[in-house]
Design a protein around this motif. Structure first.
Motif, PDB file in Angstrom:
ATOM      1  N   ARG A  81       0.852  -1.178   0.000  1.00  0.00           N
ATOM      2  CA  ARG A  81       0.000   0.000   0.000  1.00  0.00           C
ATOM      3  C   ARG A  81       0.892   1.233   0.000  1.00  0.00           C
ATOM      4  O   ARG A  81       1.953   1.259   0.624  1.00  0.00           O
ATOM      5  CB  ARG A  81      -0.907   0.010   1.233  1.00  0.00           C
ATOM      6  CG  ARG A  81      -1.885  -1.154   1.322  1.00  0.00           C
ATOM      7  CD  ARG A  81      -2.797  -0.988   2.538  1.00  0.00           C
ATOM      8  NE  ARG A  81      -3.701   0.129   2.345  1.00  0.00           N
ATOM      9  CZ  ARG A  81      -4.927   0.012   1.824  1.00  0.00           C
ATOM     10  NH1 ARG A  81      -5.388  -1.153   1.439  1.00  0.00           N
ATOM     11  NH2 ARG A  81      -5.693   1.062   1.680  1.00  0.00           N
ATOM     12  N   LEU A  82       0.435   2.263  -0.662  1.00  0.00           N
ATOM     13  CA  LEU A  82       1.211   3.497  -0.714  1.00  0.00           C
ATOM     14  C   LEU A  82       1.070   4.307   0.564  1.00  0.00           C
ATOM     15  O   LEU A  82       1.949   5.099   0.902  1.00  0.00           O
ATOM     16  CB  LEU A  82       0.774   4.325  -1.923  1.00  0.00           C
ATOM     17  CG  LEU A  82       0.971   3.635  -3.279  1.00  0.00           C
ATOM     18  CD1 LEU A  82       0.453   4.518  -4.407  1.00  0.00           C
ATOM     19  CD2 LEU A  82       2.438   3.303  -3.509  1.00  0.00           C
ATOM     20  N   HIS A  83      -0.041   4.137   1.266  1.00  0.00           N
ATOM     21  CA  HIS A  83      -0.285   4.829   2.531  1.00  0.00           C
ATOM     22  C   HIS A  83      -1.015   3.889   3.474  1.00  0.00           C
ATOM     23  O   HIS A  83      -1.658   2.932   3.024  1.00  0.00           O
ATOM     24  CB  HIS A  83      -1.114   6.102   2.293  1.00  0.00           C
ATOM     25  CG  HIS A  83      -0.436   7.113   1.423  1.00  0.00           C
ATOM     26  ND1 HIS A  83       0.610   7.893   1.861  1.00  0.00           N
ATOM     27  CD2 HIS A  83      -0.647   7.459   0.125  1.00  0.00           C
ATOM     28  CE1 HIS A  83       1.015   8.675   0.876  1.00  0.00           C
ATOM     29  NE2 HIS A  83       0.269   8.431  -0.191  1.00  0.00           N
ATOM     30  N   PRO A  84      -0.936   4.117   4.769  1.00  0.00           N
ATOM     31  CA  PRO A  84      -1.632   3.236   5.716  1.00  0.00           C
ATOM     32  C   PRO A  84      -3.132   3.188   5.444  1.00  0.00           C
ATOM     33  O   PRO A  84      -3.734   4.157   4.973  1.00  0.00           O
ATOM     34  CB  PRO A  84      -1.329   3.877   7.078  1.00  0.00           C
ATOM     35  CG  PRO A  84      -0.096   4.689   6.867  1.00  0.00           C
ATOM     36  CD  PRO A  84      -0.175   5.182   5.449  1.00  0.00           C
ATOM     37  N   THR A  85      -3.722   2.043   5.752  1.00  0.00           N
ATOM     38  CA  THR A  85      -5.165   1.894   5.612  1.00  0.00           C
ATOM     39  C   THR A  85      -5.868   2.822   6.591  1.00  0.00           C
ATOM     40  O   THR A  85      -5.581   2.794   7.791  1.00  0.00           O
ATOM     41  CB  THR A  85      -5.584   0.442   5.904  1.00  0.00           C
ATOM     42  OG1 THR A  85      -4.870  -0.424   5.030  1.00  0.00           O
ATOM     43  CG2 THR A  85      -7.081   0.265   5.690  1.00  0.00           C
ATOM     44  N   THR A 115      -0.656   4.798  -7.733  1.00  0.00           N
ATOM     45  CA  THR A 115      -0.917   6.231  -7.740  1.00  0.00           C
ATOM     46  C   THR A 115      -1.993   6.565  -8.772  1.00  0.00           C
ATOM     47  O   THR A 115      -1.963   6.065  -9.902  1.00  0.00           O
ATOM     48  CB  THR A 115       0.367   7.006  -8.075  1.00  0.00           C
ATOM     49  OG1 THR A 115       1.359   6.721  -7.075  1.00  0.00           O
ATOM     50  CG2 THR A 115       0.108   8.504  -8.107  1.00  0.00           C
ATOM     51  N   GLU A 138      -5.861  16.672  -1.659  1.00  0.00           N
ATOM     52  CA  GLU A 138      -5.477  16.495  -0.251  1.00  0.00           C
ATOM     53  C   GLU A 138      -6.648  15.978   0.580  1.00  0.00           C
ATOM     54  O   GLU A 138      -6.488  15.051   1.392  1.00  0.00           O
ATOM     55  CB  GLU A 138      -4.975  17.814   0.318  1.00  0.00           C
ATOM     56  CG  GLU A 138      -4.560  17.719   1.789  1.00  0.00           C
ATOM     57  CD  GLU A 138      -4.106  19.042   2.363  1.00  0.00           C
ATOM     58  OE1 GLU A 138      -3.813  19.088   3.574  1.00  0.00           O
ATOM     59  OE2 GLU A 138      -4.058  20.036   1.614  1.00  0.00           O
ATOM     60  N   ALA A 141      -7.384  12.313  -0.507  1.00  0.00           N
ATOM     61  CA  ALA A 141      -6.302  11.419  -0.106  1.00  0.00           C
ATOM     62  C   ALA A 141      -6.309  11.173   1.397  1.00  0.00           C
ATOM     63  O   ALA A 141      -6.103  10.041   1.856  1.00  0.00           O
ATOM     64  CB  ALA A 141      -4.958  11.998  -0.544  1.00  0.00           C
ATOM     65  N   THR A 142      -6.539  12.220   2.175  1.00  0.00           N
ATOM     66  CA  THR A 142      -6.578  12.068   3.634  1.00  0.00           C
ATOM     67  C   THR A 142      -7.705  11.145   4.060  1.00  0.00           C
ATOM     68  O   THR A 142      -7.549  10.322   4.973  1.00  0.00           O
ATOM     69  CB  THR A 142      -6.738  13.440   4.307  1.00  0.00           C
ATOM     70  OG1 THR A 142      -5.631  14.278   3.952  1.00  0.00           O
ATOM     71  CG2 THR A 142      -6.810  13.307   5.816  1.00  0.00           C
ATOM     72  N   GLY A 145      -6.767   7.384   1.940  1.00  0.00           N
ATOM     73  CA  GLY A 145      -5.459   6.744   1.920  1.00  0.00           C
ATOM     74  C   GLY A 145      -4.919   6.545   0.519  1.00  0.00           C
ATOM     75  O   GLY A 145      -3.827   5.976   0.351  1.00  0.00           O
ATOM     76  N   GLU A 147      -3.189   7.684  -3.093  1.00  0.00           N
ATOM     77  CA  GLU A 147      -2.164   8.644  -3.488  1.00  0.00           C
ATOM     78  C   GLU A 147      -2.500   9.194  -4.868  1.00  0.00           C
ATOM     79  O   GLU A 147      -2.831   8.433  -5.784  1.00  0.00           O
ATOM     80  CB  GLU A 147      -0.785   7.993  -3.516  1.00  0.00           C
ATOM     81  CG  GLU A 147       0.326   8.958  -3.919  1.00  0.00           C
ATOM     82  CD  GLU A 147       1.694   8.331  -3.826  1.00  0.00           C
ATOM     83  OE1 GLU A 147       2.255   7.983  -4.889  1.00  0.00           O
ATOM     84  OE2 GLU A 147       2.189   8.179  -2.700  1.00  0.00           O
TER      85      GLU A 147
END
Length: 282
Positions: A81-85, A115, A138, A141-142, A145, A147
Motif C-alpha cells: 500500500r502506498l499509505h496506511p489503511t 498512484t 489532499e 487522499a486524507t 489513503g 495517493e
C-alpha cells in the motif's frame, strides 16, 4: 508434439479468444469510447451552490494484455500500500457507493497500491484552479489513503474518451466546460464526475481512469463573489464521485445531490471514503 509446441498452441488459442473478446467490445461500445449513464438530475435549492451529479461509466471486460507506457499494467499485482489503511469511523450518517463487487458489499474503486494520475485542462478555469485541485486531492487522499499525482496540464477536451482502451489508461482529466460542450452540465448542475472500471480478474472490478468536469460559468460566478468555500465543496463532491461515492439523501453530507450549504465532509462521507480506502491491493 513437443512441450514447447503445445505451449505455443495453447498461447495462440488464448490470444485468439482475447482478440474475439476485443472484437465484441469494439462492436458493442467502440474501443476508446464509453457511453455515459446518468441518474435523473436533482435541482439545488440555492442559486449559489449546485451539487454535481454522478457520471456512471458502463464497464467492459477486456481480456487482452495491455501495454503499460508510463502507467503500470492493472493485471500486475502490487503488494505494498502506498499509505496506511485509514481507520473506518463509526459514521452517524449515510453513504453510498456508485458500484460494488459481486458480493454487493465491497465497493469498486481504485487500487490503493497504485498512484492515481491526473492532468488538468486549465481552459475556462478560475484563477485559483490549481489550488482548488490540489486541495481536493489532499482532502480525498486524507479520507481514503489513496495517493494522487498531478502529472501536468493538457489541452485535451476529449472527455468522452477518458476511459481505459486497448493500450494504456490516460490520467484522470480535470477540466472546466459549459453545457454546450458537455450537455450533462445543463440546468442546475455545477459539475460531473466519475470513473470507468475493468474486470481485472473474474468477479473483481477496479477503476482505472475517469474525469471531473466543472461548470465554468458557476466557477466564474463563485470567483467574482469570492466564494471559495463553495467552489471547493463542488470539486470535493466530484472527487468523491471519482473515487466511488454516490449520492445520498442527507443535507448534512457533502455527497448529497441537493446541497443547501454543506461545504465539508459529513460523518457518512468520511465512513464511505474510509471504506473505499480499505479495499485490498490488486
Amino acid at each position: 508434439m513437443s512441450w514447447e509446441g503445445r505451449q505455443r498452441r495453447k498461447r495462440a488459442r488464448r490470444l485468439e479468444r482475447r482478440l474475439r473478446e476485443l472484437d465484441r467490445v469494439d462492436a458493442q461500445h467502440g474501443l476508446g469510447t464509453m457511453p455515459w449513464q446518468l441518474p435523473p438530475a436533482r435541482r439545488s435549492r440555492t442559486p449559489v451552490f449546485v451539487a454535481g451529479i454522478l457520471i456512471v461509466f458502463i464497464a467492459v471486460w477486456v481480456g487482452g494484455q495491455f501495454a503499460t507506457g508510463d502507467w503500470r499494467n492493472p493485471f500486475t499485482r502490487s503488494h505494498d500500500r502506498l499509505h496506511p489503511t485509514p481507520p473506518i469511523p463509526d459514521g452517524d450518517g449515510p453513504h453510498a457507493f456508485m458500484a460494488t463487487q459481486r458480493d454487493g458489499r465491497t465497493p469498486v474503486t481504485y487500487d490503493p497500491c497504485r498512484t492515481i494520475r491526473l492532468e488538468i485542462n486549465p481552459e475556462g478555469a478560475p484563477p485559483d484552479y490549481r489550488n482548488l485541485v490540489e486541495d481536493a486531492i489532499e482532502h480525498t487522499a486524507t479520507a481514503t489513503g489513496f495517493e494522487f499525482e498531478i502529472v501536468g496540464e493538457t489541452d485535451s477536451r476529449r472527455f468522452e474518451q477518458r476511459v481505459f482502451g486497448a493500450a494504456t489508461a490516460p490520467p484522470v482529466l480535470v477540466a472546466w466546460a459549459d453545457a454546450d460542450e458537455v450537455p450533462e452540465l445543463k440546468g442546475d448542475v455545477a459539475g460531473v464526475g466519475g470513473s470507468s472500471h475493468l474486470e481485472v480478474r473474474p468477479n473483481f472490478r477496479q477503476f482505472v481512469t475517469g474525469a471531473v468536469i466543472l461548470d465554468r460559468d458557476v466557477y466564474a460566478r463563485l470567483a467574482s463573489n469570492h466564494n471559495r468555500p463553495h467552489a471547493q465543496a463542488i470539486i470535493d463532491h466530484e472527487f468523491g464521485h471519482l473515487v466511488g461515492l454516490g449520492h445520498v439523501k442527507d443535507a448534512g453530507e457533502l455527497m448529497n445531490a441537493d446541497n443547501v450549504g454543506q461545504t465539508s465532509y459529513g460523518p457518512g462521507d468520511l465512513e464511505g471514503f474510509a471504506r473505499l480506502g480499505n479495499v485490498p491491493c490488486r
